[in-house]
Design a protein around this motif. Structure first.
Motif, PDB file in Angstrom:
ATOM      1  N   SER A 111      -2.637  19.332 -43.486  1.00  0.00           N
ATOM      2  CA  SER A 111      -2.660  20.316 -44.563  1.00  0.00           C
ATOM      3  C   SER A 111      -4.051  20.765 -44.999  1.00  0.00           C
ATOM      4  O   SER A 111      -4.164  21.636 -45.847  1.00  0.00           O
ATOM      5  CB  SER A 111      -1.904  19.771 -45.777  1.00  0.00           C
ATOM      6  N   CYS A 112      -5.109  20.156 -44.476  1.00  0.00           N
ATOM      7  CA  CYS A 112      -6.423  20.639 -44.902  1.00  0.00           C
ATOM      8  C   CYS A 112      -7.481  20.530 -43.809  1.00  0.00           C
ATOM      9  O   CYS A 112      -7.300  19.808 -42.818  1.00  0.00           O
ATOM     10  CB  CYS A 112      -6.858  19.961 -46.203  1.00  0.00           C
ATOM     11  N   ASP A 113      -8.533  21.253 -43.998  1.00  0.00           N
ATOM     12  CA  ASP A 113      -9.635  21.281 -43.025  1.00  0.00           C
ATOM     13  C   ASP A 113     -10.899  21.614 -43.820  1.00  0.00           C
ATOM     14  O   ASP A 113     -11.128  22.765 -44.187  1.00  0.00           O
ATOM     15  CB  ASP A 113      -9.343  22.365 -41.971  1.00  0.00           C
ATOM     16  N   ILE A 114     -11.674  20.592 -44.140  1.00  0.00           N
ATOM     17  CA  ILE A 114     -12.831  20.781 -45.036  1.00  0.00           C
ATOM     18  C   ILE A 114     -14.095  20.316 -44.318  1.00  0.00           C
ATOM     19  O   ILE A 114     -14.190  19.156 -43.908  1.00  0.00           O
ATOM     20  CB  ILE A 114     -12.656  19.978 -46.349  1.00  0.00           C
ATOM     21  N   ALA A 115     -15.042  21.239 -44.183  1.00  0.00           N
ATOM     22  CA  ALA A 115     -16.282  20.903 -43.474  1.00  0.00           C
ATOM     23  C   ALA A 115     -17.483  21.373 -44.274  1.00  0.00           C
ATOM     24  O   ALA A 115     -17.395  22.324 -45.056  1.00  0.00           O
ATOM     25  CB  ALA A 115     -16.297  21.564 -42.100  1.00  0.00           C
ATOM     26  N   THR A 116     -18.591  20.689 -44.092  1.00  0.00           N
ATOM     27  CA  THR A 116     -19.832  21.127 -44.735  1.00  0.00           C
ATOM     28  C   THR A 116     -21.034  20.689 -43.904  1.00  0.00           C
ATOM     29  O   THR A 116     -20.964  19.717 -43.156  1.00  0.00           O
ATOM     30  CB  THR A 116     -19.934  20.559 -46.174  1.00  0.00           C
ATOM     31  N   ASP A 117     -22.103  21.426 -44.047  1.00  0.00           N
ATOM     32  CA  ASP A 117     -23.389  21.013 -43.484  1.00  0.00           C
ATOM     33  C   ASP A 117     -24.192  20.423 -44.631  1.00  0.00           C
ATOM     34  O   ASP A 117     -24.355  21.080 -45.660  1.00  0.00           O
ATOM     35  CB  ASP A 117     -24.163  22.233 -42.960  1.00  0.00           C
ATOM     36  N   ALA A 118     -24.687  19.229 -44.464  1.00  0.00           N
ATOM     37  CA  ALA A 118     -25.429  18.613 -45.573  1.00  0.00           C
ATOM     38  C   ALA A 118     -26.402  17.575 -45.048  1.00  0.00           C
ATOM     39  O   ALA A 118     -26.212  17.001 -43.969  1.00  0.00           O
ATOM     40  CB  ALA A 118     -24.462  17.973 -46.561  1.00  0.00           C
ATOM     41  N   LEU A 119     -27.437  17.324 -45.851  1.00  0.00           N
ATOM     42  CA  LEU A 119     -28.454  16.334 -45.489  1.00  0.00           C
ATOM     43  C   LEU A 119     -27.893  14.927 -45.652  1.00  0.00           C
ATOM     44  O   LEU A 119     -27.199  14.650 -46.634  1.00  0.00           O
ATOM     45  CB  LEU A 119     -29.671  16.487 -46.408  1.00  0.00           C
ATOM     46  N   TYR A 124     -32.980  18.223 -42.176  1.00  0.00           N
ATOM     47  CA  TYR A 124     -32.010  18.959 -41.358  1.00  0.00           C
ATOM     48  C   TYR A 124     -30.607  18.418 -41.595  1.00  0.00           C
ATOM     49  O   TYR A 124     -30.402  17.206 -41.621  1.00  0.00           O
ATOM     50  CB  TYR A 124     -32.374  18.849 -39.869  1.00  0.00           C
ATOM     51  N   PRO A 125     -29.650  19.336 -41.727  1.00  0.00           N
ATOM     52  CA  PRO A 125     -28.299  18.881 -42.076  1.00  0.00           C
ATOM     53  C   PRO A 125     -27.501  18.339 -40.887  1.00  0.00           C
ATOM     54  O   PRO A 125     -27.743  18.701 -39.741  1.00  0.00           O
ATOM     55  CB  PRO A 125     -27.651  20.165 -42.603  1.00  0.00           C
ATOM     56  N   LEU A 126     -26.554  17.501 -41.222  1.00  0.00           N
ATOM     57  CA  LEU A 126     -25.520  17.094 -40.267  1.00  0.00           C
ATOM     58  C   LEU A 126     -24.263  17.864 -40.661  1.00  0.00           C
ATOM     59  O   LEU A 126     -24.135  18.324 -41.795  1.00  0.00           O
ATOM     60  CB  LEU A 126     -25.264  15.590 -40.368  1.00  0.00           C
ATOM     61  N   THR A 127     -23.361  17.972 -39.725  1.00  0.00           N
ATOM     62  CA  THR A 127     -22.084  18.618 -40.048  1.00  0.00           C
ATOM     63  C   THR A 127     -21.036  17.523 -40.217  1.00  0.00           C
ATOM     64  O   THR A 127     -20.941  16.613 -39.393  1.00  0.00           O
ATOM     65  CB  THR A 127     -21.682  19.584 -38.913  1.00  0.00           C
ATOM     66  N   TYR A 128     -20.308  17.606 -41.310  1.00  0.00           N
ATOM     67  CA  TYR A 128     -19.237  16.643 -41.578  1.00  0.00           C
ATOM     68  C   TYR A 128     -17.925  17.398 -41.717  1.00  0.00           C
ATOM     69  O   TYR A 128     -17.889  18.506 -42.260  1.00  0.00           O
ATOM     70  CB  TYR A 128     -19.507  15.891 -42.884  1.00  0.00           C
ATOM     71  N   ARG A 129     -16.855  16.774 -41.270  1.00  0.00           N
ATOM     72  CA  ARG A 129     -15.560  17.462 -41.336  1.00  0.00           C
ATOM     73  C   ARG A 129     -14.416  16.461 -41.445  1.00  0.00           C
ATOM     74  O   ARG A 129     -14.416  15.412 -40.796  1.00  0.00           O
ATOM     75  CB  ARG A 129     -15.380  18.287 -40.069  1.00  0.00           C
ATOM     76  N   PHE A 130     -13.451  16.797 -42.279  1.00  0.00           N
ATOM     77  CA  PHE A 130     -12.174  16.074 -42.331  1.00  0.00           C
ATOM     78  C   PHE A 130     -11.079  17.090 -42.117  1.00  0.00           C
ATOM     79  O   PHE A 130     -11.093  18.169 -42.708  1.00  0.00           O
ATOM     80  CB  PHE A 130     -11.974  15.411 -43.706  1.00  0.00           C
TER      81      PHE A 130
END
Ligand code: OGA
Ligand code: ZN
Ligand code: ZN
Length: 396
Positions: A284-292, A274-280
């Protein structure tokens, strides 16, 4: 079916820039319409399917002679059958195929066949051998001299080998010049840019956009976890480190995860399913992903560890998994804090540490910015650059 044998000093052109060699000789060759069977002097049995062999024909009709890429499209042809073979002793084998109304002849060198054999034994042999480590690795950390790295093939090979095997390697004697790490990276290939630029300065800043740019301690983590595919390789070059504190900590995430798998399989299962959500995000930027957190390959082996608490965003999972997932993260984290896994060192000016960001976690002790100067520069690379450099150097 039988084959005829000829002896020549021919070399078969496999339309491949890699140099294939094998110390093994062929004992027997058999075939039927569907299969070619090769038995080698060491007992290895290689079975190649007719459809596979035909698909890998290296003649100039099937591979572009300059681009060396496949132009043959098996989909447009009838299913091939092997009609006859001719063994060219010491060199390879010539196969005559029949495909409906078409005929085609293909040559395969023994060394190429041995190298591309897909028997179970061959596949097991091909797996790169990683040397998983714990705190004892402190004494075995491979150190390469900057001049050797830059001026000799053996230097750069030793550095790449250590990176692949141990996931970490230290370069010493690097000139303490801003941006030098890019030259170090470019000895291998291009760097990978990120939202932090081609490279970034790790210093304590008054208005940091990341906790790395403070004097806080950093727990073990991997970088850019919020990216769909985080960079594989990270370099940190030390230009100054005269502060009190600021030591570095590393851990082999594959070793830690391997122990977790044995000791707490439920947690391992959750983190690899199951993935966790990570975000920075910053101005000037906003990058997020769901990943194991623990990514496995199709064979169930660890492929990537992705752990970074300050970039962990709010969990988005089915309600019944929220508490178990916190428990699983805690189980991993507890082990990551265990000093039995920690390789601790203090980077000195002129040292550049490189590690596999998909395997090795890094961290640092807090430091007192008023006691001196601490300045690192960091950049990233893709693992393909390392693999490519190794393959090209192996051609000679
Ligand atoms: C980083 C980081 C470690 C250090 O820049 O990604 O984790 O020693 N830095 O400052
Ligand atoms: Zn061909
Ligand atoms: Zn970091």
């Amino acid at each position: 079916m039988s084959s005829n044998t000829v002896v020549t000093n021919q070399v078969f052109d496999m339309a491949d820039l890699a140099v294939y060699q094998t110390p093994h000789s062929v004992k027997t060759v058999n075939f039927n319409a569907k299969l070619l069977e090769v038995r080698w002097d060491d007992g290895r049995e290689s079975v190649f399917h007719a459809i596979w062999l035909r698909d890998n024909c290296a003649c100039s009709k099937c591979k572009h002679p300059k681009a060396l890429e496949r132009t043959y499209m098996f989909f447009d042809h009838a299913r091939p059958e092997i009609k006859a073979i001719q063994v060219v002793e010491g060199t390879g084998v010539v196969l005559d195929f029949i495909q409906g109304t078409e005929q085609h002849s293909s040559q395969f060198s023994w060394a190429w066949l041995r190298h591309h054999c897909y028997s179970q034994a061959a596949l097991a042999e091909q797996k790169p051998i990683k040397r998983l480590w714990d705190s004892q690795h402190q004494h075995n950390l491979v150190v390469v001299d900057f001049n050797d790295y830059f001026t000799t093939d053996n230097g750069v090979k030793a550095w790449m080998d250590a990176l692949l095997k141990d996931g970490i390697v230290l370069l010493r004697g690097v000139p303490t010049v801003s941006g030098k790490l890019i030259e170090v990276a470019n000895r291998i290939g291009p760097v990978r840019n990120s939202n932090f630029g081609e490279f970034y300065d790790v210093i304590s800043m008054p208005n940091p956009n990341a906790v790395a740019y403070t004097s806080l301690g950093l727990e073990l983590h991997t970088d850019l976890v919020n990216w769909g595919s985080p960079p594989d390789i990270q370099m940190l070059c030390c230009l100054a480190n005269s502060v009190v504190g600021g030591g570095s900590i590393f851990a082999d995430g594959f070793r830690v995860a391997q122990d977790l798998r044995q000791e707490d399989p439920e947690s391992f299962q959750l983190l690899s399913s199951y993935p966790l959500t990570y975000r920075f995000h910053d101005e000037s930027c906003d990058i997020a992903t769901d990943a194991l957190a623990l990514e496995l390959d199709p064979y169930g082996q660890l492929k990537r560890i992705r752990f970074n608490n300050w970039l962990r965003s709010s969990m988005q999972l089915p309600a019944e998994l929220i508490e178990p997932m916190y428990g699983a993260i805690a189980a991993l984290w507890k082990r990551l804090r265990d000093t039995k896994y920690h390789l601790t060192t203090r980077l000195a000016a002129g040292e550049l540490i490189t590690y596999d960001n998909s395997r090795v976690l890094h961290g640092r002790e807090s430091f007192d910015a008023n006691t001196g100067n601490r300045h690192l520069q960091g950049c990233y690379m893709n693992r393909e650059e390392i693999a490519s450099k190794r393959a090209v150097l192996a051609r000679v």
